[in-house]
Design a protein around this motif. Structure first.
Motif, PDB file in Angstrom:
ATOM      1  N   SER A 131      37.805  28.504  44.603  1.00 41.01           N
ATOM      2  CA  SER A 131      38.555  29.755  44.520  1.00 41.01           C
ATOM      3  C   SER A 131      39.744  29.663  45.458  1.00 41.01           C
ATOM      4  N   LEU A 132      40.941  29.872  44.922  1.00 45.16           N
ATOM      5  CA  LEU A 132      42.140  29.834  45.751  1.00 45.16           C
ATOM      6  C   LEU A 132      42.288  31.106  46.574  1.00 45.16           C
ATOM      7  N   LEU A 133      41.616  32.175  46.127  1.00 43.64           N
ATOM      8  CA  LEU A 133      41.643  33.447  46.853  1.00 43.64           C
ATOM      9  C   LEU A 133      40.204  33.853  47.143  1.00 43.64           C
ATOM     10  N   PRO A 134      39.661  33.434  48.263  1.00 40.01           N
ATOM     11  CA  PRO A 134      38.259  33.751  48.571  1.00 40.01           C
ATOM     12  C   PRO A 134      38.051  35.242  48.819  1.00 40.01           C
ATOM     13  N   GLU A 135      36.806  35.645  48.860  1.00 41.36           N
ATOM     14  CA  GLU A 135      36.469  37.045  49.123  1.00 41.36           C
ATOM     15  C   GLU A 135      37.130  37.510  50.418  1.00 41.36           C
ATOM     16  N   SER A 136      37.640  38.765  50.403  1.00 44.49           N
ATOM     17  CA  SER A 136      38.334  39.284  51.590  1.00 44.49           C
ATOM     18  C   SER A 136      37.914  40.722  51.860  1.00 44.49           C
ATOM     19  N   ASP A 137      38.318  41.232  53.030  1.00 49.98           N
ATOM     20  CA  ASP A 137      38.014  42.614  53.423  1.00 49.98           C
ATOM     21  C   ASP A 137      39.024  43.611  52.865  1.00 49.98           C
ATOM     22  N   LYS A 138      39.959  43.148  52.067  1.00 53.84           N
ATOM     23  CA  LYS A 138      40.936  44.057  51.472  1.00 53.84           C
ATOM     24  C   LYS A 138      40.212  45.048  50.562  1.00 53.84           C
ATOM     25  N   GLY A 139      40.641  46.307  50.577  1.00 51.07           N
ATOM     26  CA  GLY A 139      39.971  47.356  49.813  1.00 51.07           C
ATOM     27  C   GLY A 139      39.946  47.077  48.318  1.00 51.07           C
ATOM     28  N   TYR A 140      38.805  47.390  47.698  1.00 48.16           N
ATOM     29  CA  TYR A 140      38.592  47.044  46.284  1.00 48.16           C
ATOM     30  C   TYR A 140      37.890  48.197  45.578  1.00 48.16           C
ATOM     31  N   LEU A 141      38.411  48.570  44.391  1.00 54.24           N
ATOM     32  CA  LEU A 141      37.824  49.652  43.603  1.00 54.24           C
ATOM     33  C   LEU A 141      36.908  49.105  42.516  1.00 54.24           C
ATOM     34  N   GLY A 142      37.444  48.199  41.681  1.00 58.13           N
ATOM     35  CA  GLY A 142      36.575  47.483  40.752  1.00 58.13           C
ATOM     36  C   GLY A 142      36.563  47.932  39.314  1.00 58.13           C
ATOM     37  N   GLY A 143      37.221  49.018  38.946  1.00 54.46           N
ATOM     38  CA  GLY A 143      37.241  49.410  37.541  1.00 54.46           C
ATOM     39  C   GLY A 143      38.308  48.647  36.774  1.00 54.46           C
TER      40      GLY A 143
ATOM     41  N   ARG B 259      50.698  50.292  39.294  1.00 61.77           N
ATOM     42  CA  ARG B 259      51.404  49.573  40.347  1.00 61.77           C
ATOM     43  C   ARG B 259      51.139  50.192  41.711  1.00 61.77           C
ATOM     44  N   PHE B 260      51.202  51.547  41.774  1.00 58.00           N
ATOM     45  CA  PHE B 260      50.990  52.204  43.062  1.00 58.00           C
ATOM     46  C   PHE B 260      49.544  52.038  43.525  1.00 58.00           C
ATOM     47  N   LEU B 261      48.600  52.122  42.596  1.00 59.25           N
ATOM     48  CA  LEU B 261      47.193  51.988  42.966  1.00 59.25           C
ATOM     49  C   LEU B 261      46.931  50.613  43.583  1.00 59.25           C
ATOM     50  N   THR B 262      47.509  49.579  42.979  1.00 55.83           N
ATOM     51  CA  THR B 262      47.345  48.225  43.519  1.00 55.83           C
ATOM     52  C   THR B 262      47.940  48.133  44.922  1.00 55.83           C
ATOM     53  N   PHE B 263      49.139  48.703  45.087  1.00 56.44           N
ATOM     54  CA  PHE B 263      49.798  48.690  46.396  1.00 56.44           C
ATOM     55  C   PHE B 263      48.978  49.465  47.434  1.00 56.44           C
ATOM     56  N   TYR B 264      48.520  50.643  47.060  1.00 60.27           N
ATOM     57  CA  TYR B 264      47.833  51.518  48.013  1.00 60.27           C
ATOM     58  C   TYR B 264      46.496  50.920  48.444  1.00 60.27           C
ATOM     59  N   LEU B 265      45.749  50.392  47.478  1.00 59.73           N
ATOM     60  CA  LEU B 265      44.460  49.786  47.819  1.00 59.73           C
ATOM     61  C   LEU B 265      44.655  48.545  48.684  1.00 59.73           C
ATOM     62  N   GLY B 266      45.805  47.862  48.493  1.00 61.75           N
ATOM     63  CA  GLY B 266      46.094  46.681  49.297  1.00 61.75           C
ATOM     64  C   GLY B 266      46.262  46.988  50.772  1.00 61.75           C
ATOM     65  N   SER B 267      46.528  48.252  51.094  1.00 61.58           N
ATOM     66  CA  SER B 267      46.691  48.640  52.501  1.00 61.58           C
ATOM     67  C   SER B 267      45.377  49.108  53.119  1.00 61.58           C
ATOM     68  N   LYS B 268      44.320  49.148  52.298  1.00 62.31           N
ATOM     69  CA  LYS B 268      43.025  49.629  52.765  1.00 62.31           C
ATOM     70  C   LYS B 268      42.077  48.465  53.036  1.00 62.31           C
ATOM     71  N   LYS B 269      41.002  48.769  53.734  1.00 60.20           N
ATOM     72  CA  LYS B 269      39.994  47.778  54.063  1.00 60.20           C
ATOM     73  C   LYS B 269      38.660  48.141  53.413  1.00 60.20           C
ATOM     74  N   SER B 270      37.807  47.151  53.325  1.00 64.37           N
ATOM     75  CA  SER B 270      36.448  47.397  52.861  1.00 64.37           C
ATOM     76  C   SER B 270      35.782  48.425  53.770  1.00 64.37           C
TER      77      SER B 270
ATOM     78  N   THR C 182      37.123  42.803  48.350  1.00 61.57           N
ATOM     79  CA  THR C 182      37.766  42.195  47.187  1.00 61.57           C
ATOM     80  C   THR C 182      37.096  40.859  46.886  1.00 61.57           C
ATOM     81  N   PRO C 183      36.543  40.700  45.676  1.00 61.07           N
ATOM     82  CA  PRO C 183      35.831  39.452  45.367  1.00 61.07           C
ATOM     83  C   PRO C 183      36.788  38.272  45.223  1.00 61.07           C
ATOM     84  N   ALA C 184      36.221  37.090  45.278  1.00 56.17           N
ATOM     85  CA  ALA C 184      37.012  35.867  45.117  1.00 56.17           C
ATOM     86  C   ALA C 184      37.674  35.847  43.747  1.00 56.17           C
ATOM     87  N   SER C 185      38.809  35.165  43.664  1.00 58.35           N
ATOM     88  CA  SER C 185      39.537  35.046  42.398  1.00 58.35           C
ATOM     89  C   SER C 185      40.411  33.800  42.460  1.00 58.35           C
ATOM     90  N   GLY C 186      41.225  33.615  41.436  1.00 58.98           N
ATOM     91  CA  GLY C 186      42.115  32.458  41.420  1.00 58.98           C
ATOM     92  C   GLY C 186      41.366  31.148  41.338  1.00 58.98           C
TER      93      GLY C 186
END
Length: 617
Positions: free
Chosen positions: A498-510, A552-563, A587-591
């Motif tokens: 995975s090029l983008l491992p799991e992180s503490d960045k906020g994640y919604l999941g829908g 677009r805003f939801l992605t940006f806003y969640l990116g500023s949040k933490k788990s 945020t789960p692993a991806s890439g």
């Protein structure tokens, strides 16, 4: 001892006494002449398909049935599905204006006795004529369309058959509109224009028709004639398509050592999308402007490779239940992961061997499929065999909960075949591969007139691997375990990362879609924050923490949040405003990518090169 001897003598006396008495009874009876055995002959069936008013979308069908043994109540039936597309489609719903006549034109009484059965009082007639229209305004590879541009029809969706007579031969004459031409894989009847013959209904229903002023390009591979028949404009280069197709056909010849047909027709409509396999033809649909850029053209070639490989896998190498067919009911099998998954795997194999793509294309495609599978909780709920068996009720009818209950026997089947091929190669030190499995099935089942079972497929794979593969099949075919990619990939010098491992960045999941300024949840995967905090599919997200929500805003806003952070979502559910407090997750692993291992061994390099015809690294 004496008592036993007496008992035996009594039995012998009774036996021979009975035989003698029975012989006397037989001699006393007069011999009756044996009645002549009635030889059952199939009906002689001919069809005429006309299209005098294309703008009505009505295909006109005439069915003439001559039968010395015509029953008093003849029954004709319309199939409810077509092979290769595993869904009951109820083709009879498009039939209208049914009539039945005798040879003198006298009307015969008839009635429907089931959704797809018409019963006719024949009144002693040995020949009857049936007429009906079929509304045809649905362009897919499994249905019919008639309009100003063309007629495309699938015989299973158009032509009725006499009850119990699927082995009967038939002819079909097409009366094209104006100057339209006719193309099909069926052989022509000599001396009769636009008339074709089928040795039985499995062949008839396996032969689609295209009727239009189509473009046609003919080419030859290994002495066998092939052609593309194309209806519609587009940004395609037909000569390039034919040249690239010929390269893939050549690779199939190398794999199986033969082309098992007299000729082959590619029917292409430049609208819609998809393909359906047939014995010596295929129906393809592709967006008219989808042949550029190169990535889209490669995707089209992948479709061609898939449908062409089917002429072995499925059309000849048949899973247990897939032929001869029952056209009135579901035909259940646990082997669609082989029928479709193996075929999907060979798309890339053929294209790589033909020099149309490189090794990275193959590996990136598999990593992408694996990444999508990771986002499906359904992988822990449904095995490949279960997905195959339930195709009739699930595969073609996805809903918002499918992500949690289902997998695709196409995509996971492709992954499992990819890994199985590598497993066979490594266990046999490169001496065998999945190619050898397919050749064995072709020789031992198709050529000997047999269908294969799940056990037969596993046995063939184990024979080539030279070892038991029971653990592999129990985990990944009949079972639901998470796939351990690296356990197998490492053996040819590859690793799944995975090029983008799991992180503490906020994640919604829908899973979201946005249209006309409305942001909507299309599905909610299980065990995600969206699922655990009460969000539903079809919720319209209006705002997050009081701010208007867009994708677009939801992605940006969640990116500023933490788990662990909390947010407030304002949603419309069934037109009612609701507010939900949601605790974000990690945020789960991806890439995902498949890349070379560090410092591969010489054996890993050798096996990799043998597999993908490129150096590792």
């Amino acid at each position: 001892m004496k008592a036993n001897l007496v008992f035996i003598l009594i039995l012998v006396f009774i036996f021979f006494g009975y035989q003698d008495a029975d012989a006397q009874r037989r001699r006393g009876k007069s011999k009756k002449p044996k009645s002549a055995k009635v030889v059952q002959t199939p009906p002689n069936v001919s069809y005429t398909v006309s299209m005098s008013k294309p703008w009505t979308h009505l295909l006109e069908v005439e069915m003439v049935m001559n039968w010395p043994q015509m029953p008093k109540k003849a029954e004709v039936k319309m199939p409810v599905w077509t092979p290769g597309s595993y869904l009951i489609r109820e083709y009879a719903r498009h039939v209208q204006d049914f009539v039945a006549l005798d040879a003198n034109g006298n009307a015969l009484d008839w009635r429907k006795t089931s959704k797809n059965t018409w019963q006719i009082d024949t009144n002693g007639a040995k020949a009857i004529r049936i007429g009906y229209y079929v509304y045809s305004n649905d362009l897919t590879v499994r249905t019919n369309e008639l309009n100003y541009e063309h007629a495309f029809f699938t015989p299973a969706a158009l032509l009725m058959y006499p009850k119990g007579q699927l082995k009967a031969p038939s002819t079909i004459r097409v009366r094209p509109y104006r100057n339209w031409k006719v193309a099909t894989g069926l052989p022509p009847v000599a001396g009769q224009a636009n008339t074709f013959k089928a040795e039985n209904y499995d062949v008839l229903y396996d032969s689609p028709f295209e009727v239009s002023d189509f473009k046609e390009l003919k080419f030859t591979v290994r002495g066998k004639p092939h052609r593309y028949v194309v209806t519609g404009d587009g940004n395609y280069d037909l000569q390039q398509i034919a040249d690239d197709t010929a390269k893939m056909i050549e690779e199939c010849y190398k794999l199986f050592g033969e082309l098992p047909y007299d000729d082959y027709t590619f029917i292409l409509n430049t609208r819609g999308g998809g393909g359906l396999e047939h014995l010596n033809s295929t129906a393809l649909q592709w967006n008219r402007f989808g042949f550029e850029p190169e990535s889209r053209y490669t995707a089209f070639l992948s479709l061609v490779a898939h449908e062409f490989f089917h002429l072995w896998n499925v059309k000849r190498i048949r899973p247990d239940a897939l032929g001869p067919f029952d056209y009135e009911n579901e035909n259940y099998t646990k082997l669609l992961w082989v029928a479709e998954g193996t075929t999907s795997y060979y798309e890339g194999v053929l294209m790589r061997r033909a020099g149309l793509v490189n090794a990275n294309y193959i590996l990136d495609a598999k990593a992408s499929i694996a990444g999508r599978l990771y986002r499906q909780p359904g992988r822990f709920q449904t095995s490949l065999e279960e997905a195959s068996f339930d195709a009739w009720i699930k595969s073609y009818r996805p809903d918002e909960n499918s992500v949690n209950r289902q997998i695709s026997y196409y995509s996971k089947g492709e992954l499992v075949n990819f890994l199985l091929d590598i497993l066979i190669r490594t266990n046999s030190a490169g001496a065998k591969s999945l190619d050898d499995v397919m050749r064995l099935l072709n020789d031992e089942f198709y050529k000997k007139g047999k269908n294969f079972t799940p056990a037969d497929f596993q046995d063939a794979a184990e024979k080539m691997a030279g070892t038991s593969l029971d653990g592999f099949f129990k985990k990944y075919v009949s079972g639901k375990e998470e796939i351990d990619y690296n356990q197998i990939l490492n053996q040819i010098g590859l690793q799944f990362v995975s090029l983008l491992p799991e992180s503490d960045k906020g994640y919604l999941g829908g899973n979201l879609s946005e249209s006309n300024g409305r942001l909507r949840l299309t599905s909610v995967p299980a065990n995600t924050p969206a699922y655990e905090n009460g969000l539903n599919a079809d919720d319209e997200i209006l705002a997050i923490d009081g701010f208007r929500a867009s994708r677009r805003f939801l992605t940006f806003y969640l990116g500023s949040k933490k788990s662990g952070d909390k947010v407030k979502l304002s949603v419309f559910r069934h037109d009612k405003l609701m507010e939900l407090d949601v605790t974000l997750g990690k945020t789960p692993a991806s890439g995902y990518k498949i890349v070379p291992v560090e410092n591969p061994t010489e054996e890993q390099k050798r096996l990799y090169r043998q597999y993908l015809d490129e150096d590792l690294g």
